[in-house]
Design a protein around this motif. Structure first.
Motif, PDB file in Angstrom:
ATOM      1  N   ARG A 166       1.014  -1.291  -0.017  1.00 14.90           N
ATOM      2  CA  ARG A 166       0.308   0.011  -0.190  1.00 14.90           C
ATOM      3  C   ARG A 166       1.176   1.445   0.000  1.00 14.90           C
ATOM      4  O   ARG A 166       1.318   1.580   0.434  1.00 14.90           O
ATOM      5  CB  ARG A 166      -0.696  -0.084   1.232  1.00 14.90           C
ATOM      6  N   ILE A 167       1.067   1.870  -0.953  1.00 12.17           N
ATOM      7  CA  ILE A 167       1.559   3.079  -0.624  1.00 12.17           C
ATOM      8  C   ILE A 167       0.659   4.687  -1.506  1.00 12.17           C
ATOM      9  O   ILE A 167      -0.573   4.900  -2.151  1.00 12.17           O
ATOM     10  CB  ILE A 167       2.466   3.517  -2.584  1.00 12.17           C
ATOM     11  N   CYS A 168       0.609   5.519  -0.684  1.00 15.62           N
ATOM     12  CA  CYS A 168       0.035   6.491  -0.434  1.00 15.62           C
ATOM     13  C   CYS A 168       0.740   7.611  -1.226  1.00 15.62           C
ATOM     14  O   CYS A 168       2.121   8.027  -0.822  1.00 15.62           O
ATOM     15  CB  CYS A 168      -0.715   7.334   1.274  1.00 15.62           C
ATOM     16  N   VAL A 169       0.343   8.138  -2.231  1.00 15.57           N
ATOM     17  CA  VAL A 169       1.423   9.545  -3.392  1.00 15.57           C
ATOM     18  C   VAL A 169      -0.015  10.888  -3.357  1.00 15.57           C
ATOM     19  O   VAL A 169      -1.030  10.455  -3.096  1.00 15.57           O
ATOM     20  CB  VAL A 169       0.431   8.394  -4.633  1.00 15.57           C
ATOM     21  N   ASP A 170       0.786  11.295  -3.650  1.00 16.25           N
ATOM     22  CA  ASP A 170       0.372  12.944  -4.242  1.00 16.25           C
ATOM     23  C   ASP A 170      -0.376  12.883  -5.550  1.00 16.25           C
ATOM     24  O   ASP A 170      -1.453  13.069  -6.053  1.00 16.25           O
ATOM     25  CB  ASP A 170       1.636  13.690  -3.780  1.00 16.25           C
ATOM     26  N   ASP A 171       0.257  12.927  -6.285  1.00 16.14           N
ATOM     27  CA  ASP A 171      -0.546  12.564  -8.087  1.00 16.14           C
ATOM     28  C   ASP A 171      -0.490  11.276  -8.501  1.00 16.14           C
ATOM     29  O   ASP A 171       0.772  10.567  -8.998  1.00 16.14           O
ATOM     30  CB  ASP A 171       0.830  13.477  -8.924  1.00 16.14           C
ATOM     31  N   LEU A 172      -1.969  10.491  -7.837  1.00 17.35           N
ATOM     32  CA  LEU A 172      -2.006   9.178  -8.478  1.00 17.35           C
ATOM     33  C   LEU A 172      -1.957   9.277 -10.203  1.00 17.35           C
ATOM     34  O   LEU A 172      -1.154   7.932 -10.158  1.00 17.35           O
ATOM     35  CB  LEU A 172      -3.826   9.255  -8.027  1.00 17.35           C
ATOM     36  N   ASP A 173      -1.993  10.484 -11.183  1.00 18.20           N
ATOM     37  CA  ASP A 173      -1.419   9.945 -12.569  1.00 18.20           C
ATOM     38  C   ASP A 173      -0.478   9.346 -12.690  1.00 18.20           C
ATOM     39  O   ASP A 173       0.498   8.885 -13.149  1.00 18.20           O
ATOM     40  CB  ASP A 173      -2.459  10.703 -13.433  1.00 18.20           C
ATOM     41  N   ALA A 174       0.383  10.398 -12.276  1.00 13.22           N
ATOM     42  CA  ALA A 174       2.151   9.854 -12.291  1.00 13.22           C
ATOM     43  C   ALA A 174       2.829   8.600 -11.833  1.00 13.22           C
ATOM     44  O   ALA A 174       3.565   8.356 -12.345  1.00 13.22           O
ATOM     45  CB  ALA A 174       3.085  11.245 -11.493  1.00 13.22           C
ATOM     46  N   ALA A 175       1.902   8.545 -10.616  1.00 14.38           N
ATOM     47  CA  ALA A 175       2.584   7.316  -9.720  1.00 14.38           C
ATOM     48  C   ALA A 175       1.955   5.950 -10.328  1.00 14.38           C
ATOM     49  O   ALA A 175       2.953   5.074 -10.798  1.00 14.38           O
ATOM     50  CB  ALA A 175       2.215   7.405  -8.466  1.00 14.38           C
ATOM     51  N   THR A 176       0.864   5.986 -11.069  1.00  7.83           N
ATOM     52  CA  THR A 176       0.147   4.786 -11.726  1.00  7.83           C
ATOM     53  C   THR A 176       0.829   4.487 -12.544  1.00  7.83           C
ATOM     54  O   THR A 176       1.263   3.636 -13.299  1.00  7.83           O
ATOM     55  CB  THR A 176      -1.530   5.216 -11.926  1.00  7.83           C
TER      56      THR A 176
ATOM     57  N   ALA B 236      -0.156  -3.607   5.138  1.00  5.26           N
ATOM     58  CA  ALA B 236      -0.474  -4.012   3.746  1.00  5.26           C
ATOM     59  C   ALA B 236      -1.476  -4.678   3.283  1.00  5.26           C
ATOM     60  O   ALA B 236      -2.516  -4.947   4.750  1.00  5.26           O
ATOM     61  CB  ALA B 236       0.412  -5.726   3.704  1.00  5.26           C
ATOM     62  N   THR B 237      -1.856  -5.282   2.521  1.00  7.84           N
ATOM     63  CA  THR B 237      -3.446  -6.098   1.988  1.00  7.84           C
ATOM     64  C   THR B 237      -3.236  -7.525   1.476  1.00  7.84           C
ATOM     65  O   THR B 237      -1.783  -7.490   1.054  1.00  7.84           O
ATOM     66  CB  THR B 237      -4.165  -5.290   0.260  1.00  7.84           C
ATOM     67  N   ILE B 238      -3.725  -8.372   2.178  1.00  7.96           N
ATOM     68  CA  ILE B 238      -3.446  -9.165   2.227  1.00  7.96           C
ATOM     69  C   ILE B 238      -4.452 -10.097   1.927  1.00  7.96           C
ATOM     70  O   ILE B 238      -5.649 -10.101   1.726  1.00  7.96           O
ATOM     71  CB  ILE B 238      -3.075 -10.264   3.530  1.00  7.96           C
ATOM     72  N   ALA B 239      -4.299 -10.691   0.570  1.00  9.38           N
ATOM     73  CA  ALA B 239      -5.121 -11.297  -0.142  1.00  9.38           C
ATOM     74  C   ALA B 239      -5.800 -12.648   0.519  1.00  9.38           C
ATOM     75  O   ALA B 239      -4.731 -13.765   0.250  1.00  9.38           O
ATOM     76  CB  ALA B 239      -4.744 -12.047  -1.408  1.00  9.38           C
ATOM     77  N   VAL B 240      -6.568 -13.198   0.846  1.00  4.67           N
ATOM     78  CA  VAL B 240      -7.169 -14.901   1.075  1.00  4.67           C
ATOM     79  C   VAL B 240      -8.192 -15.227   0.244  1.00  4.67           C
ATOM     80  O   VAL B 240      -8.524 -14.571  -0.213  1.00  4.67           O
ATOM     81  CB  VAL B 240      -7.129 -14.599   2.487  1.00  4.67           C
ATOM     82  N   LYS B 241      -8.222 -16.423  -0.107  1.00  2.00           N
ATOM     83  CA  LYS B 241      -8.770 -17.116  -0.029  1.00  2.00           C
ATOM     84  C   LYS B 241     -10.635 -17.247   0.217  1.00  2.00           C
ATOM     85  O   LYS B 241     -11.401 -16.803  -1.012  1.00  2.00           O
ATOM     86  CB  LYS B 241      -9.024 -18.902   0.010  1.00  2.00           C
ATOM     87  N   ASP B 242     -10.517 -16.686   1.279  1.00  2.00           N
ATOM     88  CA  ASP B 242     -12.502 -16.653   1.958  1.00  2.00           C
ATOM     89  C   ASP B 242     -11.830 -15.923   3.328  1.00  2.00           C
ATOM     90  O   ASP B 242     -11.540 -16.050   4.239  1.00  2.00           O
ATOM     91  CB  ASP B 242     -13.240 -17.239   2.203  1.00  2.00           C
ATOM     92  N   VAL B 243     -12.521 -14.390   3.376  1.00  2.00           N
ATOM     93  CA  VAL B 243     -12.327 -13.715   4.707  1.00  2.00           C
ATOM     94  C   VAL B 243     -12.947 -13.877   5.163  1.00  2.00           C
ATOM     95  O   VAL B 243     -12.818 -14.177   6.827  1.00  2.00           O
ATOM     96  CB  VAL B 243     -13.142 -12.426   3.978  1.00  2.00           C
ATOM     97  N   ASP B 244     -13.984 -15.125   5.209  1.00  2.00           N
ATOM     98  CA  ASP B 244     -14.616 -15.383   6.462  1.00  2.00           C
ATOM     99  C   ASP B 244     -14.010 -16.352   7.131  1.00  2.00           C
ATOM    100  O   ASP B 244     -14.216 -16.152   8.504  1.00  2.00           O
ATOM    101  CB  ASP B 244     -16.230 -16.055   5.984  1.00  2.00           C
TER     102      ASP B 244
END
Length: 117
Positions: free
Chosen positions: A9-19, A64-72
């Motif tokens: 996860r990254i916080c940016v000032d200019d989303l278009d430039a960072a993207t 961070a964001t962690i991808a899991v198979k099932d949130v429950d």
């Protein structure tokens, strides 16, 4: 709980430039959406966020964001190990998510790809 991957996860000032930078680095096409006044671009393993400082201040606390198979299932496992779920599970554009504080104080978002919106 099946962990499928992580997103930085990254916080940016200019989303278009960072993207543009992260699109070039990863070779991935960005997925863009808005959530709670924050503009987001998911590019490869990066989640770029831009918006009001008051919103970003909260988002910066999530490591961070962690991808899991099932949130429950993640919710049950997190509870078993003594984590405190502070938000969710709730639907998002990418699937369902929750935010949990681990016993050591680390804060993570857990998300599955079960789209509900």
């Amino acid at each position: 709980m099946d962990i499928l991957g992580t997103t930085l996860r990254i916080c940016v000032d200019d989303l278009d430039a960072a993207t543009a930078v992260y699109e070039r680095l990863t070779g991935s096409t960005p997925q863009r959406f808005e959530r709670g006044g924050v503009s987001v671009a998911a590019v490869g393993c990066f989640l770029l966020m831009s918006g009001p400082e008051s919103e970003l201040e909260v988002l910066r606390k999530v490591t961070a964001t962690i991808a899991v198979k099932d949130v429950d299932e993640a919710h049950a496992t997190l509870t078993e190990v003594g984590a405190r779920v502070v938000a969710g599970p709730v639907p998002t554009p990418a699937g369902r998510n929750l935010i949990a504080v681990h016993p050591d104080g680390s804060v993570f978002e857990y998300v599955d790809r079960k789209a509900t919106l």
